[in-house]
Write a protein that holds these residues in place. Structure first.
Motif, PDB file in Angstrom:
ATOM      1  N   ALA A 140       1.450  -1.112  -0.223  1.00  0.00           N
ATOM      2  CA  ALA A 140      -0.217   0.443  -0.123  1.00  0.00           C
ATOM      3  C   ALA A 140       0.552   1.126  -0.010  1.00  0.00           C
ATOM      4  O   ALA A 140       2.195   1.233   1.204  1.00  0.00           O
ATOM      5  CB  ALA A 140      -0.865  -0.090   0.599  1.00  0.00           C
ATOM      6  N   MET A 141       0.752   2.174  -0.625  1.00  0.00           N
ATOM      7  CA  MET A 141       1.285   4.046  -0.841  1.00  0.00           C
ATOM      8  C   MET A 141      -0.245   4.673  -0.390  1.00  0.00           C
ATOM      9  O   MET A 141      -1.307   4.331  -1.256  1.00  0.00           O
ATOM     10  CB  MET A 141       1.822   3.841  -1.874  1.00  0.00           C
ATOM     11  CG  MET A 141       3.092   2.578  -1.548  1.00  0.00           C
ATOM     12  SD  MET A 141       4.504   3.132  -3.213  1.00  0.00           S
ATOM     13  CE  MET A 141       5.026   5.264  -2.439  1.00  0.00           C
TER      14      MET A 141
ATOM     15  N   ALA B  78      -6.024   9.716   0.917  1.00  0.00           N
ATOM     16  CA  ALA B  78      -5.957   8.821  -0.468  1.00  0.00           C
ATOM     17  C   ALA B  78      -5.226   7.507  -0.115  1.00  0.00           C
ATOM     18  O   ALA B  78      -3.527   7.766   0.334  1.00  0.00           O
ATOM     19  CB  ALA B  78      -5.752   9.480  -1.972  1.00  0.00           C
ATOM     20  N   ALA B  79      -5.205   6.937  -0.257  1.00  0.00           N
ATOM     21  CA  ALA B  79      -4.739   5.682  -0.498  1.00  0.00           C
ATOM     22  C   ALA B  79      -4.501   4.434  -1.130  1.00  0.00           C
ATOM     23  O   ALA B  79      -5.277   4.058  -1.852  1.00  0.00           O
ATOM     24  CB  ALA B  79      -4.574   4.365   0.403  1.00  0.00           C
ATOM     25  N   ILE B  80      -3.635   3.616  -1.860  1.00  0.00           N
ATOM     26  CA  ILE B  80      -3.666   2.761  -3.108  1.00  0.00           C
ATOM     27  C   ILE B  80      -2.657   1.290  -2.601  1.00  0.00           C
ATOM     28  O   ILE B  80      -1.982   1.568  -1.916  1.00  0.00           O
ATOM     29  CB  ILE B  80      -2.972   3.044  -4.821  1.00  0.00           C
ATOM     30  CG1 ILE B  80      -3.455   2.728  -5.499  1.00  0.00           C
ATOM     31  CG2 ILE B  80      -1.312   3.414  -4.008  1.00  0.00           C
ATOM     32  CD1 ILE B  80      -2.901   3.462  -7.237  1.00  0.00           C
ATOM     33  N   THR B  81      -4.061   0.390  -3.390  1.00  0.00           N
ATOM     34  CA  THR B  81      -3.398  -1.014  -3.035  1.00  0.00           C
ATOM     35  C   THR B  81      -3.385  -1.978  -3.953  1.00  0.00           C
ATOM     36  O   THR B  81      -4.533  -1.160  -4.905  1.00  0.00           O
ATOM     37  CB  THR B  81      -4.130  -1.680  -1.812  1.00  0.00           C
ATOM     38  OG1 THR B  81      -5.629  -1.532  -2.543  1.00  0.00           O
ATOM     39  CG2 THR B  81      -4.110  -0.305  -0.299  1.00  0.00           C
ATOM     40  N   SER B  82      -3.244  -3.278  -4.022  1.00  0.00           N
ATOM     41  CA  SER B  82      -3.462  -3.795  -4.760  1.00  0.00           C
ATOM     42  C   SER B  82      -5.714  -4.052  -5.734  1.00  0.00           C
ATOM     43  O   SER B  82      -5.713  -4.224  -7.141  1.00  0.00           O
ATOM     44  CB  SER B  82      -2.883  -5.644  -5.029  1.00  0.00           C
ATOM     45  OG  SER B  82      -3.626  -5.852  -3.282  1.00  0.00           O
TER      46      SER B  82
ATOM     47  N   GLY C 225      -0.086   6.324  -9.090  1.00  0.00           N
ATOM     48  CA  GLY C 225       0.937   5.655  -8.528  1.00  0.00           C
ATOM     49  C   GLY C 225       1.435   4.100  -9.119  1.00  0.00           C
ATOM     50  O   GLY C 225       0.184   3.771 -10.066  1.00  0.00           O
ATOM     51  N   ASP C 226       2.230   3.566  -8.639  1.00  0.00           N
ATOM     52  CA  ASP C 226       2.849   2.331  -8.829  1.00  0.00           C
ATOM     53  C   ASP C 226       3.668   1.515  -7.578  1.00  0.00           C
ATOM     54  O   ASP C 226       4.786   1.976  -7.389  1.00  0.00           O
ATOM     55  CB  ASP C 226       3.926   1.601 -10.109  1.00  0.00           C
ATOM     56  CG  ASP C 226       4.254   0.668 -10.357  1.00  0.00           C
ATOM     57  OD1 ASP C 226       4.271  -0.142 -10.126  1.00  0.00           O
ATOM     58  OD2 ASP C 226       4.005   0.394 -11.623  1.00  0.00           O
ATOM     59  N   ILE C 227       3.101   0.594  -6.657  1.00  0.00           N
ATOM     60  CA  ILE C 227       3.466  -0.003  -5.899  1.00  0.00           C
ATOM     61  C   ILE C 227       5.025  -0.845  -6.182  1.00  0.00           C
ATOM     62  O   ILE C 227       5.529  -0.027  -5.604  1.00  0.00           O
ATOM     63  CB  ILE C 227       2.058  -0.367  -4.642  1.00  0.00           C
ATOM     64  CG1 ILE C 227       0.948   0.032  -4.134  1.00  0.00           C
ATOM     65  CG2 ILE C 227       3.346  -1.283  -3.331  1.00  0.00           C
ATOM     66  CD1 ILE C 227       0.203  -0.805  -3.829  1.00  0.00           C
TER      67      ILE C 227
ATOM     68  N   GLY D 185       3.795   0.941   3.159  1.00  0.00           N
ATOM     69  CA  GLY D 185       3.161   0.143   3.758  1.00  0.00           C
ATOM     70  C   GLY D 185       2.952  -1.549   4.038  1.00  0.00           C
ATOM     71  O   GLY D 185       2.455  -1.346   2.730  1.00  0.00           O
ATOM     72  N   ARG D 186       3.137  -2.103   4.593  1.00  0.00           N
ATOM     73  CA  ARG D 186       1.946  -3.138   4.644  1.00  0.00           C
ATOM     74  C   ARG D 186       1.068  -3.893   5.483  1.00  0.00           C
ATOM     75  O   ARG D 186       1.246  -3.193   6.452  1.00  0.00           O
ATOM     76  CB  ARG D 186       3.375  -4.378   4.911  1.00  0.00           C
ATOM     77  CG  ARG D 186       2.935  -5.980   4.607  1.00  0.00           C
ATOM     78  CD  ARG D 186       3.550  -6.975   4.907  1.00  0.00           C
ATOM     79  NE  ARG D 186       3.465  -8.039   3.974  1.00  0.00           N
ATOM     80  CZ  ARG D 186       2.942  -8.364   3.241  1.00  0.00           C
ATOM     81  NH1 ARG D 186       3.284  -7.393   1.819  1.00  0.00           N
ATOM     82  NH2 ARG D 186       2.303  -9.947   2.529  1.00  0.00           N
TER      83      ARG D 186
END
Length: 120
Positions: free
Chosen positions: A33-34, A49-53, A70-72, A97-98
């Motif tokens: 996650a970022m 805001a966050a981006i995850t799989s 973005g691109d984790i 983060g994880r």
């Protein structure tokens, strides 16, 4: 050594736009996650805001105005902020983060923060 380097903050007038950028480097292992958090004076640090799989999520206060991308895998994350309001004024922190399967933090890395100030 882990580094998250943010850029793009500044002083703008209400209604204007800003784009924040963040790049992570170093021994960051297993992040999934970022995202971006912000902290106004005297207040707690909150998720913007966050981006995850699994996709993206936003704070209700920024939905429709901010866009995260973005691109984790490449350890980069961006925040396009439009229609900025004075209440968006804060220090914005990049996060990598994880998260576990329930979304709880296992490990977090933070940038040093970048100031965003929106004047009336």
């Amino acid at each position: 050594q882990v580094q998250l380097v943010e850029s793009g903050g500044g002083l703008v007038q209400a209604g204007e736009s800003l784009r924040l950028s963040c790049a992570a480097s170093g021994s960051i292992l297993g992040i999934n996650a970022m995202g971006w958090y912000r902290q106004a004076p005297g207040k707690q640090r909150d998720l913007v805001a966050a981006i995850t799989s699994g996709g993206t999520n936003y704070a209700d206060s920024v939905k429709g105005r901010f866009t995260i991308s973005g691109d984790i895998g490449k350890r980069t994350v961006y925040l396009q902020m439009t229609s900025l309001k004075p209440e968006d004024t804060a220090v914005y922190f990049c996060n990598a983060g994880r998260r576990d399967t329930l979304g709880y933090s296992i490990r977090d890395y933070w940038g040093q923060g970048t100031q965003v100030t929106v004047s009336t």
